[in-house]
Scaffold this active site. Structure first.
Site, PDB file in Angstrom:
ATOM      1  N   CYS A 143       0.631  -1.249   0.191  1.00  0.00           N
ATOM      2  CA  CYS A 143       0.235  -0.305   0.398  1.00  0.00           C
ATOM      3  C   CYS A 143       0.696   0.976  -0.207  1.00  0.00           C
ATOM      4  CB  CYS A 143      -0.826   0.225   1.023  1.00  0.00           C
ATOM      5  SG  CYS A 143      -0.642   0.039   3.066  1.00  0.00           S
ATOM      6  N   HIS A 157      -1.954   1.394   7.339  1.00  0.00           N
ATOM      7  CA  HIS A 157      -2.552   1.298   5.532  1.00  0.00           C
ATOM      8  C   HIS A 157      -2.672   2.230   4.161  1.00  0.00           C
ATOM      9  CE1 HIS A 157      -4.186  -1.254   1.706  1.00  0.00           C
ATOM     10  NE2 HIS A 157      -5.251   0.205   1.958  1.00  0.00           N
ATOM     11  N   HIS A 182      -6.164   2.292  -4.248  1.00  0.00           N
ATOM     12  CA  HIS A 182      -4.850   1.268  -3.142  1.00  0.00           C
ATOM     13  C   HIS A 182      -4.555   0.552  -3.701  1.00  0.00           C
ATOM     14  CE1 HIS A 182      -8.025  -0.668  -0.450  1.00  0.00           C
ATOM     15  NE2 HIS A 182      -8.713  -0.670  -1.659  1.00  0.00           N
TER      16      HIS A 182
END
Length: 367
Positions: free
Chosen positions: A281, A329, A341
């Site tokens: 990520c 994240h 993402h």
């Protein structure tokens, strides 16, 4: 604004739901999976079939939750691994710098010793008498004052040499101690990195095993359940009304970063990867902003800690949305309530609703 309008429209089609003339990022709910035979009585193939389907859904939902937990834990461990790796590299650079300083000081110390010896030898050769004794014998006042000036300069130089020698020796000892402590810390960080790496691999193997043991139909159903969970979270976020307040316009660098990120849609997630073929990520956001000419920290936690924070209502395309309570994240805001993402192992870079995950906050790399 984005690289290919048609491609972006296609990517967002499932996520945009016009409401009252305004573009809202409310995804259509995934198709229902009830096998209704059209009898209108809520039964599929009789009560037994419905019960079996309910039991299957409950079982898969439990698996989905466990896989999500494992990937969340792996995400946290991944950030710890990446941070430890960066720390090791910084320490290696510090130690190399210390080694250069120690070497340079040793060379300087040798030169100062040579200079002090040369001064002593020069004074000894001066008619065999110290300068102060020669001054006492001098009858010419002008030459006396000149010699006196030379004497004072020599004394100051000698004191300076002695002081430099002492400071250099002290610095050498200090550098040596620091180098020793840095090496000890380096070794500890290497061990921590190895433990983090092992922890990540164990959790990812456990999650992959759970998913791989499912039948093909169950794996497809599992993806549906994940999409439904994301849809529910996104819908809750939209109902908060915050999207109505978001109207920021992307900066030039933000547009460049966003174009890079959207170009990666469909590429596989891989923990610890920073491209160009696979990304985790924060590896995706790192490279996206690097493509825009902006260097940002490596991990999502470091991005959360080190970049300027902005309110969710003030975010603009290109800003980074930090997710989960431990900031493990990150995604990039696209606009209209969507973000791009790299989700997790077994998934690909994708465009999804901003509210698909619990939001920690928003940061701006080019503030």
């Amino acid at each position: 604004m984005i690289r290919k309008g048609a491609v972006l429209a296609g990517a967002l089609a499932a996520l945009l739901l016009p409401v009252g003339g305004q573009a809202w990022a409310a995804p259509e709910p995934p198709p229902a999976t009830d096998q209704d035979d059209g009898r209108g009585d809520g039964r599929a193939d009789g009560r037994g079939g419905a019960d079996a389907d309910d039991a299957r859904t409950a079982r898969l939902e439990k698996v989905r939750r466990r896989i999500t937990e494992l990937h969340d834990e792996a995400g946290s461990a991944t950030d710890a691994y990446n941070a430890a790796q960066q720390k090791v590299r910084r320490q290696e650079r510090r130690i190399a710098d210390l080694a250069r300083k120690i070497d340079n000081n040793r060379v300087r110390l040798g030169k100062l010793n040579d200079q002090a010896g040369a001064m002593a030898r020069a004074q000894y050769r001066g008619l065999g008498l110290p300068v102060n004794q020669r001054l006492a014998m001098e009858r010419d006042p002008e030459r006396f004052l000149h010699s006196l000036g030379l004497l004072r300069q020599g004394q100051r130089a000698t004191r300076g040499v002695i002081n430099d020698l002492a400071e250099t020796q002290s610095a050498l000892r200090s550098y040596a101690k620091k180098a020793g402590r840095q090496w000890e810390q380096l070794e500890a960080d290497r061990k921590a990195r190895a433990r983090a790496k092992k922890k990540i691999e164990e959790k990812l193997r456990a999650a992959e095993k759970l998913e791989s043991e499912l039948a093909a139909a169950d794996r497809a159903r599992l993806v549906e359940l994940e999409d439904q969970a994301s849809y529910r979270r996104q819908l809750d976020w939209l109902r908060s009304g915050v999207l109505e307040e978001i109207n920021g316009t992307a900066s030039a660098k933000g547009r460049a970063a966003l174009a890079y990120a959207l170009d990666q849609v469909g590429r596989d997630y891989e923990w610890g990867a920073t491209g160009p073929r696979t990304f985790d990520c924060s590896g995706l956001t790192l490279r996206a902003w690097e493509a825009a000419g902006v260097r940002i920290p490596r991990t999502s936690q470091q991005q959360w800690q080190g970049l300027k924070r902005v309110a969710v209502k003030d975010m603009r395309p290109g800003d980074l949305i930090i997710y989960k309570t431990d900031a493990s994240h990150v995604g990039m805001y696209v606009g209209d309530g969507t973000m791009v993402h790299s989700p997790r192992t077994g998934r690909q870079v994708r465009v999804e609703g901003v509210g698909a995950l619990p939001i920690r906050g928003v940061v701006r790399p080019d503030a």
